[in-house]
Design a protein around this motif. Sequence first.
Motif, PDB file in Angstrom:
ATOM      1  N   SER A 180       0.370  -1.679  -0.347  1.00  0.00           N
ATOM      2  CA  SER A 180       0.067   0.321  -0.130  1.00  0.00           C
ATOM      3  C   SER A 180       1.450   0.961  -0.003  1.00  0.00           C
ATOM      4  O   SER A 180       0.435   1.749  -0.684  1.00  0.00           O
ATOM      5  CB  SER A 180      -0.594  -0.358   1.030  1.00  0.00           C
ATOM      6  N   PHE A 181       2.075   1.484   0.767  1.00  0.00           N
ATOM      7  CA  PHE A 181       2.895   2.199   0.967  1.00  0.00           C
ATOM      8  C   PHE A 181       3.581   2.469  -0.774  1.00  0.00           C
ATOM      9  O   PHE A 181       3.383   3.945  -1.026  1.00  0.00           O
ATOM     10  CB  PHE A 181       3.628   1.877   2.074  1.00  0.00           C
ATOM     11  N   GLY A 182       4.116   1.205  -1.310  1.00  0.00           N
ATOM     12  CA  GLY A 182       4.836   1.500  -2.548  1.00  0.00           C
ATOM     13  C   GLY A 182       3.783   1.851  -3.632  1.00  0.00           C
ATOM     14  O   GLY A 182       3.848   2.986  -4.543  1.00  0.00           O
ATOM     15  N   PHE A 183       2.946   1.393  -3.428  1.00  0.00           N
ATOM     16  CA  PHE A 183       1.196   1.939  -3.984  1.00  0.00           C
ATOM     17  C   PHE A 183       1.245   3.686  -4.271  1.00  0.00           C
ATOM     18  O   PHE A 183       0.791   4.120  -4.930  1.00  0.00           O
ATOM     19  CB  PHE A 183      -0.186   1.070  -4.575  1.00  0.00           C
ATOM     20  N   GLY A 184       1.304   3.977  -3.415  1.00  0.00           N
ATOM     21  CA  GLY A 184       0.898   5.585  -2.499  1.00  0.00           C
ATOM     22  C   GLY A 184       2.087   6.307  -3.221  1.00  0.00           C
ATOM     23  O   GLY A 184       1.314   7.524  -3.814  1.00  0.00           O
ATOM     24  N   MET A 185       2.916   6.000  -3.130  1.00  0.00           N
ATOM     25  CA  MET A 185       4.119   6.660  -3.852  1.00  0.00           C
ATOM     26  C   MET A 185       4.207   6.272  -5.096  1.00  0.00           C
ATOM     27  O   MET A 185       4.923   7.960  -5.663  1.00  0.00           O
ATOM     28  CB  MET A 185       5.859   5.814  -2.787  1.00  0.00           C
ATOM     29  N   LEU A 186       3.562   5.266  -5.570  1.00  0.00           N
ATOM     30  CA  LEU A 186       3.955   5.752  -6.774  1.00  0.00           C
ATOM     31  C   LEU A 186       2.524   6.674  -7.610  1.00  0.00           C
ATOM     32  O   LEU A 186       2.903   7.520  -8.328  1.00  0.00           O
ATOM     33  CB  LEU A 186       3.158   4.361  -7.622  1.00  0.00           C
ATOM     34  N   MET A 187       1.690   6.613  -6.569  1.00  0.00           N
ATOM     35  CA  MET A 187       0.357   7.436  -7.093  1.00  0.00           C
ATOM     36  C   MET A 187       1.045   9.036  -6.739  1.00  0.00           C
ATOM     37  O   MET A 187       0.672   9.966  -8.133  1.00  0.00           O
ATOM     38  CB  MET A 187      -0.602   7.489  -6.678  1.00  0.00           C
ATOM     39  N   LEU A 188       1.720   9.431  -6.366  1.00  0.00           N
ATOM     40  CA  LEU A 188       2.252  10.760  -5.414  1.00  0.00           C
ATOM     41  C   LEU A 188       3.339  10.946  -7.340  1.00  0.00           C
ATOM     42  O   LEU A 188       3.047  12.150  -7.366  1.00  0.00           O
ATOM     43  CB  LEU A 188       2.854  10.040  -4.874  1.00  0.00           C
ATOM     44  N   CYS A 189       3.945   9.906  -7.222  1.00  0.00           N
ATOM     45  CA  CYS A 189       5.011  10.310  -8.420  1.00  0.00           C
ATOM     46  C   CYS A 189       4.070  10.509  -9.669  1.00  0.00           C
ATOM     47  O   CYS A 189       4.692  11.332 -10.444  1.00  0.00           O
ATOM     48  CB  CYS A 189       6.065   9.013  -8.582  1.00  0.00           C
ATOM     49  N   ILE A 190       3.578  10.178 -10.210  1.00  0.00           N
ATOM     50  CA  ILE A 190       2.682   9.651 -11.187  1.00  0.00           C
ATOM     51  C   ILE A 190       2.257  11.195 -11.735  1.00  0.00           C
ATOM     52  O   ILE A 190       1.725  12.274 -12.284  1.00  0.00           O
ATOM     53  CB  ILE A 190       1.680   8.694 -11.379  1.00  0.00           C
ATOM     54  N   LEU A 191       1.511  11.259 -10.436  1.00  0.00           N
ATOM     55  CA  LEU A 191       0.837  13.170  -9.915  1.00  0.00           C
ATOM     56  C   LEU A 191       1.419  13.907 -10.062  1.00  0.00           C
ATOM     57  O   LEU A 191       1.343  15.169 -10.343  1.00  0.00           O
ATOM     58  CB  LEU A 191      -0.713  12.959  -8.811  1.00  0.00           C
ATOM     59  N   LEU A 192       3.082  13.872  -9.871  1.00  0.00           N
ATOM     60  CA  LEU A 192       4.127  14.996  -9.340  1.00  0.00           C
ATOM     61  C   LEU A 192       4.808  14.531 -10.929  1.00  0.00           C
ATOM     62  O   LEU A 192       5.200  16.128 -11.112  1.00  0.00           O
ATOM     63  CB  LEU A 192       4.398  15.093  -8.488  1.00  0.00           C
ATOM     64  N   GLY A 193       4.397  13.948 -12.216  1.00  0.00           N
ATOM     65  CA  GLY A 193       4.926  14.435 -13.438  1.00  0.00           C
ATOM     66  C   GLY A 193       6.245  13.925 -13.559  1.00  0.00           C
ATOM     67  O   GLY A 193       6.806  14.026 -14.493  1.00  0.00           O
ATOM     68  N   ILE A 194       6.108  12.793 -12.661  1.00  0.00           N
ATOM     69  CA  ILE A 194       7.657  11.815 -12.868  1.00  0.00           C
ATOM     70  C   ILE A 194       6.817  10.818 -13.633  1.00  0.00           C
ATOM     71  O   ILE A 194       6.097  10.232 -13.871  1.00  0.00           O
ATOM     72  CB  ILE A 194       8.020  11.291 -11.930  1.00  0.00           C
ATOM     73  N   PRO A 195       7.641  11.122 -15.004  1.00  0.00           N
ATOM     74  CA  PRO A 195       7.473   9.547 -15.800  1.00  0.00           C
ATOM     75  C   PRO A 195       7.522   8.682 -15.433  1.00  0.00           C
ATOM     76  O   PRO A 195       8.102   8.129 -14.294  1.00  0.00           O
ATOM     77  CB  PRO A 195       9.081  10.057 -17.000  1.00  0.00           C
ATOM     78  N   ILE A 196       6.422   7.599 -16.289  1.00  0.00           N
ATOM     79  CA  ILE A 196       6.290   6.232 -15.590  1.00  0.00           C
ATOM     80  C   ILE A 196       6.595   4.869 -16.635  1.00  0.00           C
ATOM     81  O   ILE A 196       6.396   4.309 -16.195  1.00  0.00           O
ATOM     82  CB  ILE A 196       5.007   6.384 -15.101  1.00  0.00           C
ATOM     83  N   ALA A 197       6.290   5.504 -18.051  1.00  0.00           N
ATOM     84  CA  ALA A 197       6.229   4.490 -18.793  1.00  0.00           C
ATOM     85  C   ALA A 197       7.037   5.102 -20.369  1.00  0.00           C
ATOM     86  O   ALA A 197       7.015   6.293 -20.459  1.00  0.00           O
ATOM     87  CB  ALA A 197       4.787   4.017 -19.117  1.00  0.00           C
ATOM     88  N   LEU A 198       8.307   4.300 -20.989  1.00  0.00           N
ATOM     89  CA  LEU A 198       8.392   4.526 -21.900  1.00  0.00           C
ATOM     90  C   LEU A 198       7.503   4.566 -23.812  1.00  0.00           C
ATOM     91  O   LEU A 198       6.058   4.739 -23.307  1.00  0.00           O
ATOM     92  CB  LEU A 198       9.186   3.593 -22.504  1.00  0.00           C
TER      93      LEU A 198
END
Length: 198
Positions: A180-198
Motif C-alpha cells: 500500500s505504501f509503494g502504491f501510494g508512492m507510485l501514485m504520488l510520483c505519477i501525479l507529480l509528473g514523474i515519467p512512468i513509462a516508455l
Amino acid sequence: AIAGGLMIVPTVLDVGSRWIFHTSLMGAMEIVEFCMVFLVFSSLGYIQDTRSHIRVTLITDHFSRPIKNMLEVVSTLCPFLLLVLVSWCLYQNGLNKAGTGEVTGMLGVPFSPFIFFGALGCITFSLSLCANFFSVAVEMVKNREIIPFCLGLVLSVLLLSLPVFLRGSSIEGSYMALGSFGFGMLMLCILLGIPIAL
C-alpha cells in the motif's frame, strides 16, 4: 524497427505451426524475447533524450516554473542514480552468466550477450538522464532558482533513502502495508509528473 519486425516473424510462424501441425515452433518464444531485449534497451536513451516518456501533468501544469524545475531535478537525479546501480548489477550478472556458460533451454543461445546489451542500454539511459539533470541545474542556476534546486536535491536524497527509513519499521513486516505504501508512492510520483513509462 528491425527488432520489432523480427518479433513478428517467429510469432506468425509459431501460430501457423500450431494451427497446421498442432505443435509449437521450437524456440519461437526465445527469439521474441531476445528481440524484445534489443527493442527496449536500444530505445531507452533516445526516449529520454526526446522526453517521450508518458507523463501525467494534470496537477503539474498549474505549478510555477521553479516548482516544475524542482520536480524535474527529482525525476532526473533519482532515476540516474538507480540506473547506474542497475547497469552495474546487469554487468555483474552478465559476467556471472558468461562465466558459467548459461544458455537458453530451447535454442542453446548464451544469455550473457543480451544481459550485456541490457547493461549498455541502461548506461545510455543513465547518461541521458545525467545530461538532462545538468541542463535543468544550469537553467535553475541561471534563473537564480537556488532554493528549489536545493529542495530538489534534498527530495531526491529522501526518496532514494526511503528503503533505509522503512527498514526495521512496522511497515517492513507487513506485505499489505508495504504494498500500500509503494502504491501510494507510485501514485504520488505519477501525479507529480514523474515519467512512468516508455
